[in-house]
Design an enzyme around this catalytic site. Structure first.
Site, short mmCIF file in Angstrom:
data_model
loop_
_atom_site.label_atom_id
_atom_site.label_comp_id
_atom_site.label_asym_id
_atom_site.label_seq_id
_atom_site.Cartn_x
_atom_site.Cartn_y
_atom_site.Cartn_z
N CYS A 80 0.83 -1.21 0.00
CA CYS A 80 0.00 0.00 0.00
C CYS A 80 0.87 1.26 0.00
CB CYS A 80 -0.99 -0.02 1.17
SG CYS A 80 -2.36 1.14 0.94
N HIS A 168 -3.76 -5.01 0.61
CA HIS A 168 -3.29 -5.52 1.90
C HIS A 168 -3.44 -7.05 1.96
CE1 HIS A 168 -2.67 -1.73 4.12
NE2 HIS A 168 -3.63 -1.26 3.34
N GLU A 170 -2.36 -8.98 4.23
CA GLU A 170 -2.39 -9.46 5.62
C GLU A 170 -3.78 -9.57 6.20
OE1 GLU A 170 -1.70 -4.93 5.90
OE2 GLU A 170 -1.28 -6.58 4.52
#
Length: 510
Positions: A80, A168, A170
């Site tokens: 990001c 993202h 994660e």
């Protein structure tokens, strides 16, 4: 030296999640502020990840890391903000998005020859959270992933093991996020997946033996998971040179003082139990303000602990159950978060007692602490205990604290918690408890009108306490608990159930 991934934090709310995902792969990682990159760069670092950020790379004060000896030398992944930084500051162009992309998106194009996207399906769902977009890539940057709205959703720099993704990986909503992180950490960085609970115990105990030698350590126990696991690790290293102190502040759950002491005895720990309930309840008399209550409870704990610790000769170390999120928060790129409420711990002790700190869990996340506890042979019933606030029932009595109010709340809480266990619901709940409200209501018992107390039941699901949702407990269960509390606890004639989530509410009411 333990090999690791270095995560540079630009202030993203998701940075800790990157760390947790890497740890789940049995790979060690550390999170440090973006401006400390060179300080933590050594031969053990196998790769570097640049986190997201609430900042824009176009801002005058945008955070700029020093990537000397990193970019082009060891594997690097920008996430990001990290991706936008690698584009903007090396000759590309980042502009505000025409339509702010936030939430779910799908990868419309993937370069299947890129090792970063090995095993990732086309049209894979990813999670976007950004107001800027990369309009122009610098010379030598190759697109390796796109969504329908973001052409430069992933790129690689030619001749380098430098990658970047606009989304993202994660977060849970990125379907193949774990695969992408594994591709980078294991395949591109070449990390060996040997960061396991057993290896942590072995390495930590060996290190504690060297660090502590024959020195004496004192430690305050709470009955919670963190302090218990920390104490067990220290005890395994130095045996009876560790003395633990467990203080009954009069605000524990029903019969908890005796039951927890019995558990500690079974673990072989040398624990001094101190009943200081009269002091705490007395000092809280007439105090209703929650912050003042917390400060009184914290102050009294330090005084009692200090008095007991001074009875032990030649103590040089103070053990604490500090865990990694506490450490990260204290050195956050943005500084500590705004205080919502004071947290009760023994943070005031080191200066007062002139001892060195030993914190064997300071590199672990909460879920890792439980796994290490299992490796140490600590019982599942203790490791599965719900979190319990340091100030105890003192902040679940939403008014001034009295011995009678504590009795009422202990009885109601015991019925609720034991009811969860009996119904097989305890392990489905992250945290549960009862709040004694500063409200009285009219009721009828027998042929008489009553005017007695109201309690609120609270049960939430969470992973780390940062966010939480209320648990949809069965109506039949709630009905039974309500009935049992009203019939068996003198002083209560009404029970309600809290169905608010965090945010906007907090888990505790005070």
């Amino acid at each position: 030296m333990q090999e690791k991934i270095l995560i540079l934090d630009f202030g993203s709310q998701y940075t800790q999640l990157i760390g947790r995902r890497i740890r789940e792969l049995n790979v060690f990682c550390e999170i440090h502020p973006f401006n400390k990159a060179q300080q933590y760069l050594d031969s053990s670092v196998k790769g570097v990840i640049l986190s997201g950020s609430p900042s824009s790379v176009r801002d005058a004060g945008a955070p700029i890391p020093d990537l000397t000896h990193i970019k082009g030398n060891i594997p690097l992944l920008g996430v990001c903000y990290g991706a936008q930084f690698l584009a903007q500051f090396f000759g590309g162009e980042v502009k505000p998005s025409n339509t702010r992309e936030y939430g779910r998106a799908n990868l419309a194009y993937i370069n299947h020859e890129s090792p970063l996207f090995a095993g990732v399906a086309e049209n894979s769902q990813v999670w976007m959270s950004h107001g800027d977009t990369i309009e122009v890539l610098p010379q030598g940057y190759e697109i390796i992933a796109s969504t329908h709205d973001v052409a430069n959703a992933g790129f690689k720099i030619a001749g380098e093991t430098t990658y970047a993704i606009q989304f993202h990986p994660e977060v849970y909503h990125s379907t193949d996020g774990k695969q992408i992180i594994k591709n980078f950490v294991v395949d591109i960085c070449g990390c060996i997946q040997d960061w396991t609970p057993d290896s942590f115990v072995e390495a930590t105990v060996a290190e504690l033996k060297v660090t502590l030698g024959n020195d004496k350590v004192v430690m305050g126990l709470s009955g919670g998971v963190d302090s218990t696991v920390a104490a067990t690790l220290i005890h395994r290293a130095i045996g009876d040179n560790l003395t633990c102190i467990f203080v009954d502040n009069g605000l524990l759950r029903k019969d908890e003082f005796g039951s927890v002491l019995s558990i500690y005895e079974g673990l072989g720990l040398h624990v001094i139990g101190v009943d200081a309930s009269a002091k705490f309840i007395g000092d809280l008399a007439g105090v209703s303000d929650p912050e003042t209550k917390r400060k009184i409870i914290g102050r009294d704990f330090i005084e009692v602990f200090d008095e007991e610790a001074h009875k032990i000769q030649d103590v040089k170390w103070l053990g604490q159950g500090t865990i990694y999120p506490d450490v990260i928060e204290s050195v956050s790129v943005n500084g500590p978060s705004a205080t919502i409420k004071s947290h009760h711990n023994v943070g005031g002790l080191p200066d007062k007692m002139k001892m060195k700190l030993v914190e064997p869990l300071k590199l672990l996340f909460k879920d890792e602490v439980r796994r290490v506890g299992r490796a140490l042979g600590i019982s599942a019933s203790l490791l599965g205990r719900h979190p319990f606030p340091g100030p105890g029932l003192g902040i679940r009595i939403l008014s001034d604290v009295t011995a009678e109010k504590v009795r009422i709340l202990q009885e109601a809480d015991a019925i609720f918690i034991n009811g969860l266990r009996d119904a097989g619901l305890y392990d489905e709940v992250w945290q549960a408890g009862v709040m004694l409200l500063p409200v009285q209501s009219v009721g009828v018992m027998g042929d008489e009108r009553t005017y007695e107390n109201v309690v609120a039941l609270r049960a939430v699901q969470s992973t780390d306490g940062m966010t939480a949702d209320w648990v949809h407990l069965p109506y039949e269960f709630l009905a039974k608990v309500s009935n049992d509390i009203i019939n068996k606890v003198r002083g209560i004639n009404r029970v309600v159930y809290d169905i608010s989530s965090k945010p906007p509410a907090t888990i505790e009411w005070e």
